[in-house]
Write an enzyme that holds these catalytic residues in place. Structure first.
Site, mmCIF file in Angstrom:
data_model
loop_
_atom_site.group_PDB
_atom_site.id
_atom_site.type_symbol
_atom_site.label_atom_id
_atom_site.label_comp_id
_atom_site.label_asym_id
_atom_site.label_seq_id
_atom_site.Cartn_x
_atom_site.Cartn_y
_atom_site.Cartn_z
ATOM 1 N N GLU A 149 54.474 -10.361 10.216
ATOM 2 C CA GLU A 149 54.645 -9.826 8.871
ATOM 3 C C GLU A 149 53.994 -8.450 8.715
ATOM 4 O O GLU A 149 52.920 -8.196 9.268
ATOM 5 C CB GLU A 149 54.032 -10.797 7.855
ATOM 6 C CG GLU A 149 54.513 -12.238 8.038
ATOM 7 C CD GLU A 149 53.733 -13.222 7.202
ATOM 8 O OE1 GLU A 149 53.270 -12.843 6.097
ATOM 9 O OE2 GLU A 149 53.573 -14.383 7.641
ATOM 10 N N HIS A 200 57.427 -10.750 4.745
ATOM 11 C CA HIS A 200 57.048 -11.993 5.435
ATOM 12 C C HIS A 200 58.141 -12.377 6.439
ATOM 13 O O HIS A 200 58.837 -13.378 6.277
ATOM 14 C CB HIS A 200 56.865 -13.071 4.361
ATOM 15 C CG HIS A 200 56.175 -14.317 4.779
ATOM 16 N ND1 HIS A 200 56.434 -14.972 5.959
ATOM 17 C CD2 HIS A 200 55.223 -15.057 4.140
ATOM 18 C CE1 HIS A 200 55.677 -16.063 6.018
ATOM 19 N NE2 HIS A 200 54.946 -16.134 4.929
#
Length: 276
Positions: free
Chosen positions: A252, A154
């Site tokens: 991400e 992330h």
């Protein structure tokens, strides 16, 4: 504004590697001729990386991050595993709020490799992540569990101004995680509102063109099935100041729609170059 947390030195591991304490969380600090990096052992969470010759950190960290044990760090590269999103509790899995172990390291003149492992209560390995630092940063995640799983790196990237970037290399269709609908979107993509989009794209290569900082950050997404683009804009977000969204964007690397099987790997290669 800099983060108010004052790191406390604990010990040297090698001349280039040290252990610090950031409030409640132990952190591995790398200081080497290839650059610097900081990795929280909670989550094996890379939250700072500056390759040699780069003035501004490539990775964004919230300036109000308190480094509290058991609370996910806002910024850096959280490892969302073994699930992504709010399907189970806690959201984005348990890996980012558990302690990992530095299981091995290799320090050479032109490259540093650090390996972190996540172990079960009965001391069996569940996952590991290799971090290889040179003029680029390569993150290689491996899933060892028998159950199928999801993962997302992330990644929060540090930018000069959210209104002066464009993200290149993405398709013109994406699923909005806000409306849950498939949407047509421009490519390259600029951001001027709350954006939370999942692109189903294999092995993408994306680029963040940062006009204010005069640099380009490229991300190679290997063995990935998805790329998530996120910026909350004015939406109140835990662990982030009201203006925090202006200097970050998440691009991400994920295996979300195509789940991981035992032994599967996902990797991201990060590079930065000046365009001035």
């Amino acid at each position: 504004m800099k983060n108010p947390i004052q790191p406390q030195f604990i010990k040297h591991i090698t001349p280039e590697l040290s252990l610090y304490q950031y409030h409640q969380i132990p952190v591995i600090v790398l200081q080497h001729s290839v650059g610097t990096a900081q990795i929280a052992l909670q989550g094996a969470h890379l939250f700072s990386w500056k390759p040699a010759g780069i003035e501004q950190d490539v990775i964004w960290l919230s300036e109000i991050e308190p480094f509290q044990q058991g609370h996910a760090i806002r910024g850096g590269i959280p490892i969302c595993y073994p699930w992504f999103g709010p399907a189970k509790s806690p959201s984005h899995g348990t890996a980012r709020i558990r302690l990992w172990q530095l299981t091995s390291y290799q320090i050479e003149a032109q490259q540093v490799q650090l390996e972190f492992g996540l172990f079960s209560e009965d001391h069996l390995i569940e996952a590991k992540i290799n971090m290889i630092f040179s003029q680029q940063c390569e993150l290689i995640f491996t899933h060892y569990g028998q159950e199928i799983a999801q993962v997302a790196l992330h990644s929060y990237f540090n930018i000069g101004d959210i209104q002066q970037i464009e993200v290149q290399g993405l398709p013109t269709t994406a699923v909005s995680n806000i409306t849950k609908a498939l949407e047509n979107v421009p490519s390259p993509r600029t951001i001027s509102e709350n954006v939370d989009s999942t692109y189903h794209i294999d092995n993408a290569q994306t680029a963040i063109v940062d006009n204010k900082l005069q640099r380009i950050i490229t991300i190679e997404h290997h063995n990935a099935s998805d790329v998530v683009l996120w910026n909350p804009w004015h939406k109140a977000t835990s662990g982030m100041s009201e203006s925090g969204y202006k200097t970050m964007v998440c691009v991400e690397t994920g295996r979300i729609s195509r789940e991981l099987k035992q032994g599967d790997q996902v990797s991201a290669i990060l590079k930065v170059r000046s365009v001035s």
